[in-house]
Write a protein that holds these residues in place. Structure first.
Motif, PDB file in Angstrom:
ATOM      1  N   UNK A 195     -12.584  -5.796   0.920  1.00 41.12           N
ATOM      2  CA  UNK A 195     -11.125  -5.775   1.057  1.00 41.12           C
ATOM      3  C   UNK A 195     -10.742  -4.690   2.053  1.00 41.12           C
ATOM      4  N   UNK A 196      -9.887  -5.048   2.993  1.00 43.69           N
ATOM      5  CA  UNK A 196      -9.354  -4.075   3.947  1.00 43.69           C
ATOM      6  C   UNK A 196      -7.857  -3.921   3.704  1.00 43.69           C
ATOM      7  N   UNK A 197      -7.444  -2.688   3.472  1.00 43.10           N
ATOM      8  CA  UNK A 197      -6.030  -2.382   3.244  1.00 43.10           C
ATOM      9  C   UNK A 197      -5.384  -1.991   4.563  1.00 43.10           C
ATOM     10  N   UNK A 198      -4.392  -2.777   4.980  1.00 40.59           N
ATOM     11  CA  UNK A 198      -3.717  -2.537   6.254  1.00 40.59           C
ATOM     12  C   UNK A 198      -2.209  -2.710   6.146  1.00 40.59           C
ATOM     13  N   UNK A 199      -1.680  -2.614   4.931  1.00 45.44           N
ATOM     14  CA  UNK A 199      -0.245  -2.809   4.719  1.00 45.44           C
ATOM     15  C   UNK A 199       0.526  -1.542   5.052  1.00 45.44           C
ATOM     16  N   UNK A 200       1.758  -1.718   5.482  1.00 46.57           N
ATOM     17  CA  UNK A 200       2.659  -0.568   5.596  1.00 46.57           C
ATOM     18  C   UNK A 200       3.083  -0.159   4.194  1.00 46.57           C
ATOM     19  N   UNK A 201       3.503   1.083   4.043  1.00 48.38           N
ATOM     20  CA  UNK A 201       3.865   1.592   2.720  1.00 48.38           C
ATOM     21  C   UNK A 201       5.355   1.414   2.485  1.00 48.38           C
ATOM     22  N   UNK A 202       5.687   0.687   1.420  1.00 46.16           N
ATOM     23  CA  UNK A 202       7.076   0.500   1.033  1.00 46.16           C
ATOM     24  C   UNK A 202       7.139   0.268  -0.474  1.00 46.16           C
TER      25      UNK A 202
END
Length: 325
Positions: free
Chosen positions: A210-217
């Motif tokens: 799994x690669x985490x590439x989301x913006x933080x919101x």
């Protein structure tokens, strides 16, 4: 002509490799570098920056509503990066402060490549292998057993600018099956690259990596928490070059201790800098790098150039690009 005082905040790289960026700023006004605690309160931050009307800043500290309530004149905050979740955009606008960011493509390749670099180092036990050689323990080589990445199922959480590049590299470089979860994913892009758009739970249940590439919101904060780790495929490897807060740290540590997560590679931490007494850093199945995903010559040159151009355009009253407020 206005008097311009420029603060460079919490950046260890701006001007270091490209001193001409600082030299150009010094032609405009006084330039001073500051290092603040990441969680300094808004009022104290405003007081420390009294008289500075241009700011070039890293991912921290937080320029919140309280900061703007106590800040004197501030014309510009130029983010030395693509994220801006550390700036209260509404408060900035009300204060008359322009907030600009680096164009997403500047960081795209560097950050995506580092997500995969760290993942490969983790699964192939590169650091441990090197340490053994440096310690004259070549005979340990049979203990450094890894896995192939080729042909694995890779889940991408957050598939915008950087996540899409991570997906492309895994797909075309490793012949991986790619699962993507993102409410704004580009369907045409997904079809072109034979990528599957799925719900988060499906991704968790089927991904080997799994690669985490989301913006933080508000919707992505702790997107991997206790419930998600109960669904996740046992033996998964995780790489994170986005934000530490995407994962609940306690839930991650539990999953690591229970061998639910086989390994975690991260370039981001809740507290930066972090030290070797941090439980994640101490964990044998965790690889931590010190927020260096953007540290390539090409990326840092482009980031610095954008920040300096922001300041120069402001002074010349020319339009600024990539303005978010």
């Amino acid at each position: 002509m206005k008097n311009y005082n420029i603060a460079v905040i919490n950046s260890s790289s701006f001007g270091k490799y490209f001193p001409e960026h600082l030299q150009r700023l010094e032609k405009i006004g006084k330039v001073k570098s500051f290092t603040f605690d990441n969680n300094i309160d808004g009022k104290s931050l405003a007081e420390a920056l009294e008289g500075f009307n241009i700011i070039i800043t890293s991912v921290r500290p937080f320029f919140n509503k309280d900061f703007f309530a106590h800040k004197d004149a501030l014309f510009l905050i130029s983010r030395h990066g693509i994220g801006y979740n550390n700036v209260d955009i509404i408060a900035a606008k009300n204060h008359g402060t322009i907030v600009s960011i680096v164009p997403p493509l500047v960081e795209r390749d560097a950050v995506a490549e580092n997500a995969i670099t760290n993942l490969l180092a983790l699964v192939r036990k590169t650091v441990q292998s090197q340490d053994a050689v440096k310690g004259n323990e070549w005979s340990k080589r049979a203990t450094f057993l890894g896995i192939n990445v080729t042909g694995k199922t890779v889940g991408i959480i957050g598939c915008g600018n950087i996540g899409s590049r991570v997906a492309e590299i895994f797909k075309h470089g490793f012949n991986a099956r790619i699962l993507v979860t993102d409410p704004k994913v580009d369907n045409n892009w997904a079809i072109k690259h034979d990528i599957e758009i799925v719900e988060l739970d499906y991704l968790l249940e089927h991904s080997d990596i799994i690669s985490l590439n989301a913006s933080l919101n508000d919707t992505s904060y702790n997107i991997l928490n206790k419930r998600e780790f109960s669904l996740i495929k046992k033996g998964v490897y995780i790489t994170n070059t986005a934000r530490a807060e995407l994962i609940n740290e306690a839930a991650l540590l539990h999953a690591l201790d229970e061998n639910i997560v086989a390994g975690h590679a991260t370039d981001v931490m809740y507290v930066e800098p972090s030290f070797n007494d941090n439980p994640l850093i101490k964990h044998p199945n965790v690889l931590v790098t010190p927020h260096t995903s953007a540290y390539t010559i090409e990326c840092l040159q482009g980031m610095g150039e954008k920040c300096v151009s922001d300041v120069e355009n402001l002074v010349k009253k020319a339009p600024l690009k990539n303005v978010v407020s």
